[in-house]
Design a protein around this motif. Structure first.
Motif, PDB file in Angstrom:
ATOM      1  N   SER A 289       0.966  -1.277  -0.161  1.00 57.75           N
ATOM      2  CA  SER A 289      -0.105   0.262   0.291  1.00 57.75           C
ATOM      3  C   SER A 289       0.744   0.747   0.116  1.00 57.75           C
ATOM      4  CB  SER A 289      -1.338  -0.232   1.407  1.00 57.75           C
ATOM      5  OG  SER A 289      -1.856   0.946   1.413  1.00 57.75           O
ATOM      6  N   TYR A 290       0.748   2.411  -0.941  1.00 60.63           N
ATOM      7  CA  TYR A 290       1.363   2.965  -1.395  1.00 60.63           C
ATOM      8  C   TYR A 290       0.242   4.543  -0.512  1.00 60.63           C
ATOM      9  CZ  TYR A 290       4.246   6.979  -3.128  1.00 60.63           C
ATOM     10  OH  TYR A 290       4.881   8.402  -3.596  1.00 60.63           O
ATOM     11  N   ASP A 291      -0.903   4.085  -0.783  1.00 63.54           N
ATOM     12  CA  ASP A 291      -1.872   5.996   0.449  1.00 63.54           C
ATOM     13  C   ASP A 291      -3.073   5.412   0.050  1.00 63.54           C
ATOM     14  OD1 ASP A 291      -2.318   6.282  -2.146  1.00 63.54           O
ATOM     15  OD2 ASP A 291      -1.496   8.250  -2.474  1.00 63.54           O
ATOM     16  N   ALA A 292      -4.132   5.434   0.627  1.00 63.01           N
ATOM     17  CA  ALA A 292      -5.479   4.677   0.976  1.00 63.01           C
ATOM     18  C   ALA A 292      -5.704   4.065  -0.941  1.00 63.01           C
ATOM     19  CB  ALA A 292      -6.284   5.751   1.240  1.00 63.01           C
ATOM     20  N   ASP A 293      -4.933   4.946  -2.216  1.00 61.30           N
ATOM     21  CA  ASP A 293      -5.675   4.887  -2.773  1.00 61.30           C
ATOM     22  C   ASP A 293      -4.981   3.942  -4.163  1.00 61.30           C
ATOM     23  OD1 ASP A 293      -8.359   6.516  -2.447  1.00 61.30           O
ATOM     24  OD2 ASP A 293      -7.568   8.057  -2.333  1.00 61.30           O
ATOM     25  N   ARG A 294      -3.372   3.899  -3.838  1.00 55.62           N
ATOM     26  CA  ARG A 294      -2.651   4.132  -4.210  1.00 55.62           C
ATOM     27  C   ARG A 294      -1.638   2.391  -3.967  1.00 55.62           C
ATOM     28  NH1 ARG A 294       0.283   9.131  -5.954  1.00 55.62           N
ATOM     29  NH2 ARG A 294       0.024   9.219  -4.247  1.00 55.62           N
ATOM     30  N   THR A 295      -0.966   1.437  -5.191  1.00 56.44           N
ATOM     31  CA  THR A 295      -0.530   0.632  -4.503  1.00 56.44           C
ATOM     32  C   THR A 295       1.085   1.001  -5.247  1.00 56.44           C
ATOM     33  OG1 THR A 295      -2.182  -0.943  -4.313  1.00 56.44           O
ATOM     34  CG2 THR A 295      -0.142  -2.126  -4.286  1.00 56.44           C
ATOM     35  N   LEU A 296       2.097   0.949  -4.689  1.00 54.37           N
ATOM     36  CA  LEU A 296       3.140   0.646  -4.935  1.00 54.37           C
ATOM     37  C   LEU A 296       3.504  -1.362  -4.966  1.00 54.37           C
ATOM     38  CD1 LEU A 296       5.822   1.500  -5.475  1.00 54.37           C
ATOM     39  CD2 LEU A 296       7.079   1.198  -3.309  1.00 54.37           C
ATOM     40  N   VAL A 297       4.099  -0.789  -6.356  1.00 55.45           N
ATOM     41  CA  VAL A 297       4.759  -2.680  -7.219  1.00 55.45           C
ATOM     42  C   VAL A 297       6.682  -2.043  -7.387  1.00 55.45           C
ATOM     43  CG1 VAL A 297       4.657  -4.320  -8.786  1.00 55.45           C
ATOM     44  CG2 VAL A 297       2.740  -2.907  -8.585  1.00 55.45           C
ATOM     45  N   ARG A 298       6.966  -2.888  -6.605  1.00 53.66           N
ATOM     46  CA  ARG A 298       8.462  -2.992  -6.933  1.00 53.66           C
ATOM     47  C   ARG A 298       9.226  -4.277  -7.058  1.00 53.66           C
ATOM     48  NH1 ARG A 298       9.633  -1.133  -1.768  1.00 53.66           N
ATOM     49  NH2 ARG A 298      10.016   0.337  -2.304  1.00 53.66           N
ATOM     50  N   PHE A 299       9.583  -4.371  -8.526  1.00 53.26           N
ATOM     51  CA  PHE A 299      10.936  -5.377  -8.268  1.00 53.26           C
ATOM     52  C   PHE A 299      12.418  -4.955  -8.124  1.00 53.26           C
ATOM     53  CE2 PHE A 299       7.834  -6.601 -11.877  1.00 53.26           C
ATOM     54  CZ  PHE A 299       7.202  -7.609 -11.355  1.00 53.26           C
ATOM     55  N   HIS A 300      13.193  -6.042  -7.702  1.00 50.70           N
ATOM     56  CA  HIS A 300      14.659  -5.644  -7.264  1.00 50.70           C
ATOM     57  C   HIS A 300      15.197  -7.367  -7.456  1.00 50.70           C
ATOM     58  CE1 HIS A 300      17.480  -3.754  -4.403  1.00 50.70           C
ATOM     59  NE2 HIS A 300      18.123  -4.241  -5.536  1.00 50.70           N
ATOM     60  N   SER A 301      16.276  -7.183  -9.049  1.00 49.45           N
ATOM     61  CA  SER A 301      16.397  -8.077  -8.977  1.00 49.45           C
ATOM     62  C   SER A 301      17.455  -8.507 -10.139  1.00 49.45           C
ATOM     63  CB  SER A 301      15.048  -9.152 -10.074  1.00 49.45           C
ATOM     64  OG  SER A 301      14.920  -8.308 -11.220  1.00 49.45           O
ATOM     65  N   ALA A 302      18.889  -9.707  -9.677  1.00 47.76           N
ATOM     66  CA  ALA A 302      19.276  -9.727  -9.866  1.00 47.76           C
ATOM     67  C   ALA A 302      20.591 -10.686 -11.058  1.00 47.76           C
ATOM     68  CB  ALA A 302      20.582  -9.792  -8.789  1.00 47.76           C
ATOM     69  N   HIS A 303      20.468 -10.847 -12.298  1.00 45.62           N
ATOM     70  CA  HIS A 303      20.349 -11.459 -13.670  1.00 45.62           C
ATOM     71  C   HIS A 303      22.183 -11.350 -13.546  1.00 45.62           C
ATOM     72  CE1 HIS A 303      16.458 -10.638 -13.680  1.00 45.62           C
ATOM     73  NE2 HIS A 303      16.942  -9.812 -13.047  1.00 45.62           N
ATOM     74  N   ARG A 304      22.315 -13.195 -14.114  1.00 48.55           N
ATOM     75  CA  ARG A 304      23.657 -13.721 -15.268  1.00 48.55           C
ATOM     76  C   ARG A 304      22.924 -14.456 -16.160  1.00 48.55           C
ATOM     77  NH1 ARG A 304      28.564 -12.744 -14.789  1.00 48.55           N
ATOM     78  NH2 ARG A 304      28.882 -15.426 -15.249  1.00 48.55           N
ATOM     79  N   LEU A 305      22.508 -13.548 -17.206  1.00 44.81           N
ATOM     80  CA  LEU A 305      22.039 -14.573 -18.336  1.00 44.81           C
ATOM     81  C   LEU A 305      23.146 -15.393 -19.877  1.00 44.81           C
ATOM     82  CD1 LEU A 305      19.282 -11.967 -19.270  1.00 44.81           C
ATOM     83  CD2 LEU A 305      19.632 -14.073 -17.781  1.00 44.81           C
ATOM     84  N   ASN A 306      22.488 -15.708 -19.993  1.00 44.97           N
ATOM     85  CA  ASN A 306      23.614 -16.587 -21.003  1.00 44.97           C
ATOM     86  C   ASN A 306      22.816 -16.418 -22.976  1.00 44.97           C
ATOM     87  OD1 ASN A 306      25.830 -17.659 -19.443  1.00 44.97           O
ATOM     88  ND2 ASN A 306      23.986 -19.719 -19.113  1.00 44.97           N
ATOM     89  N   ALA A 307      23.483 -16.384 -23.858  1.00 45.86           N
ATOM     90  CA  ALA A 307      23.218 -16.241 -24.934  1.00 45.86           C
ATOM     91  C   ALA A 307      23.228 -18.429 -25.625  1.00 45.86           C
ATOM     92  CB  ALA A 307      23.788 -15.868 -25.955  1.00 45.86           C
ATOM     93  N   PRO A 308      22.436 -17.935 -26.818  1.00 49.59           N
ATOM     94  CA  PRO A 308      22.733 -19.681 -27.523  1.00 49.59           C
ATOM     95  C   PRO A 308      24.274 -20.704 -26.764  1.00 49.59           C
ATOM     96  CG  PRO A 308      21.747 -18.272 -28.671  1.00 49.59           C
ATOM     97  CD  PRO A 308      22.380 -17.036 -27.372  1.00 49.59           C
ATOM     98  N   LEU A 309      24.110 -21.234 -26.670  1.00 47.00           N
ATOM     99  CA  LEU A 309      25.303 -22.422 -26.738  1.00 47.00           C
ATOM    100  C   LEU A 309      26.212 -22.550 -24.903  1.00 47.00           C
ATOM    101  CD1 LEU A 309      27.127 -21.982 -30.057  1.00 47.00           C
ATOM    102  CD2 LEU A 309      25.522 -23.686 -29.635  1.00 47.00           C
ATOM    103  N   GLY A 310      25.117 -22.018 -24.367  1.00 47.70           N
ATOM    104  CA  GLY A 310      25.919 -21.452 -23.328  1.00 47.70           C
ATOM    105  C   GLY A 310      27.199 -20.269 -22.707  1.00 47.70           C
ATOM    106  N   VAL A 311      26.989 -19.263 -23.818  1.00 46.04           N
ATOM    107  CA  VAL A 311      27.782 -18.463 -23.720  1.00 46.04           C
ATOM    108  C   VAL A 311      27.254 -16.537 -23.072  1.00 46.04           C
ATOM    109  CG1 VAL A 311      28.721 -16.561 -25.032  1.00 46.04           C
ATOM    110  CG2 VAL A 311      28.749 -18.331 -26.367  1.00 46.04           C
ATOM    111  N   HIS A 312      27.755 -16.546 -22.112  1.00 47.20           N
ATOM    112  CA  HIS A 312      27.515 -15.422 -21.451  1.00 47.20           C
ATOM    113  C   HIS A 312      27.438 -14.254 -21.650  1.00 47.20           C
ATOM    114  CE1 HIS A 312      27.390 -12.852 -17.769  1.00 47.20           C
ATOM    115  NE2 HIS A 312      28.301 -12.638 -18.165  1.00 47.20           N
ATOM    116  N   ILE A 313      26.399 -13.139 -21.441  1.00 46.63           N
ATOM    117  CA  ILE A 313      25.601 -12.558 -22.555  1.00 46.63           C
ATOM    118  C   ILE A 313      26.399 -10.668 -20.852  1.00 46.63           C
ATOM    119  CG2 ILE A 313      24.027 -10.588 -23.096  1.00 46.63           C
ATOM    120  CD1 ILE A 313      22.129 -12.800 -23.210  1.00 46.63           C
ATOM    121  N   SER A 314      27.525 -10.367 -20.860  1.00 45.77           N
ATOM    122  CA  SER A 314      27.831  -9.728 -20.423  1.00 45.77           C
ATOM    123  C   SER A 314      26.640  -8.838 -19.799  1.00 45.77           C
ATOM    124  CB  SER A 314      28.029  -7.832 -21.362  1.00 45.77           C
ATOM    125  OG  SER A 314      29.001  -7.255 -20.978  1.00 45.77           O
ATOM    126  N   ASN A 315      26.934  -8.522 -19.024  1.00 44.04           N
ATOM    127  CA  ASN A 315      26.121  -7.519 -17.010  1.00 44.04           C
ATOM    128  C   ASN A 315      25.987  -6.249 -17.969  1.00 44.04           C
ATOM    129  OD1 ASN A 315      26.180  -9.561 -15.970  1.00 44.04           O
ATOM    130  ND2 ASN A 315      27.683  -9.173 -14.205  1.00 44.04           N
TER     131      ASN A 315
END
Length: 339
Positions: A289-315
């Motif tokens: 709850s942000y106030d009586a009439d509104r809602t706050l949505v918050r994402f906070h996340s950390a990632h390490r992702l791969n391209a095809p063939l398992g090649v790491h994608i630069s952060n």
């Protein structure tokens, strides 16, 4: 931003005119005859190459029919962008009755089998709350200052920060550099109404870019709300320059949901990726709850992702994508709850 499928198969139907060619773990793309190549085998290879450019996670093997080649040529597929191809395909698929039971639209005139959970979590995979809270409390001071200074106008439109941070992504693991995002937006809806329309345990199935997956609830609280669940989610890839697309982002997560007064926070950790697209992914989404009439949505996340063939994608590259990716998710949430 994700990898080719490996170690698993999927069944799909390929629509050709009013007829359907049924294939398993292969692309139903051609055989005898052809208009752009003297050799039908060569023509089929050309079609496979075109489809792989836009849908590389689709298995690129199978036999061909003359009708398939004729259909590709009649639409001048080789001249189309991936976006145009995808948009046309969705309309065309539904024109022929849509996908069958336990299937979903996964590309131009393709129906794919839904994605089921293929690996269960270990006991240690649930030890994520402290893991996530610890790195979230260590965000750069300049980001914390900007977050605190965000105005109502900023939050109404959505604001996002990205950076690189050394993080321990698994219980008992070692720290690695990861691309981190923090994204926030206020939705004009009271919290109670928001979570009635979008319960916290449905956060994954309501994301933007969601293709399919499965959710298994492991534990509920006294009110019947999920507090532990396993979720496999598959998100479509984003365009990646020069009209090229990488494979789908395929993740299986252990999720712990913590409820408070007028708030709910979902903690997650990816412990398996069927197509090796996700090396590490730990984070949370919070509704409060942000106030009586509104809602706050918050994402906070950390990632390490791969391209095809398992090649790491630069952060650095991942950070550019994250800058808007999670705001897109929140925008999709807003469209759902504000209908």
């Amino acid at each position: 931003m994700v990898a080719l499928a490996s170690g698993w198969t999927r069944a799909f139907r390929f629509f050709v005119g009013a007829a359907t060619v049924v294939a398993a773990a292969g692309l139903g793309c051609g055989g005898e005859g052809g208009t752009n190549s003297a050799n039908p085998t060569d023509r089929c290879a050309e079609i496979v190459a075109q489809m792989a450019k836009c849908y590389p996670d689709l298995p690129a093997q199978g036999t061909c029919t003359a009708e398939t080649i004729e259909r590709f040529d009649s639409f001048n597929v080789s001249t189309l962008s991936c976006t145009a191809l995808d948009d046309m395909g969705k309309a065309d698929t539904f024109a022929y009755g849509g996908c069958g039971q336990n299937e979903h639209v996964c590309g131009w005139i393709f129906c794919c089998a839904d994605y089921k959970i293929t690996r269960s979590p270990a006991a240690s995979d649930w030890d994520i709350v402290q893991l996530v809270d610890t790195y979230q409390q260590q965000m750069p001071s300049e980001v914390a200052q900007e977050q605190k200074a965000a105005t109502d106008a900023d939050l109404s439109s959505g604001v996002s920060w990205t950076w690189e941070q050394s993080i321990v992504p698994s219980p008992g693991g070692s720290s690695v550099p990861m691309a981190v995002e923090l994204s926030e937006r206020v939705i004009d809806l009271p919290y109670a109404t928001f979570v009635a329309r979008l319960p916290a345990e449905q956060w994954g199935t309501r994301l933007g870019y969601y293709i399919g997956g499965e959710v298994r609830v492991n534990q509920q609280d006294a009110q019947g709300r999920a507090i532990r669940q396993v979720e496999r989610m598959v998100l479509s890839p984003l365009p990646c320059g020069a009209d090229l697309r990488l494979g789908n982002n395929d993740m299986t997560k252990a999720e712990v949901i913590v409820y408070g007064a007028d708030r709910a926070k979902v903690y997650w950790r990816v412990y398996f990726s069927d197509n090796d697209s996700t090396e590490s992914d730990v984070g949370s989404v919070e509704f409060q709850s942000y106030d009586a009439d509104r809602t706050l949505v918050r994402f906070h996340s950390a990632h390490r992702l791969n391209a095809p063939l398992g090649v790491h994608i630069s952060n650095d590259i991942v950070q550019v994508v994250l800058q808007t990716y999670f705001l897109d998710h929140i925008d999709h949430y807003a469209k759902i709850v504000l209908k």
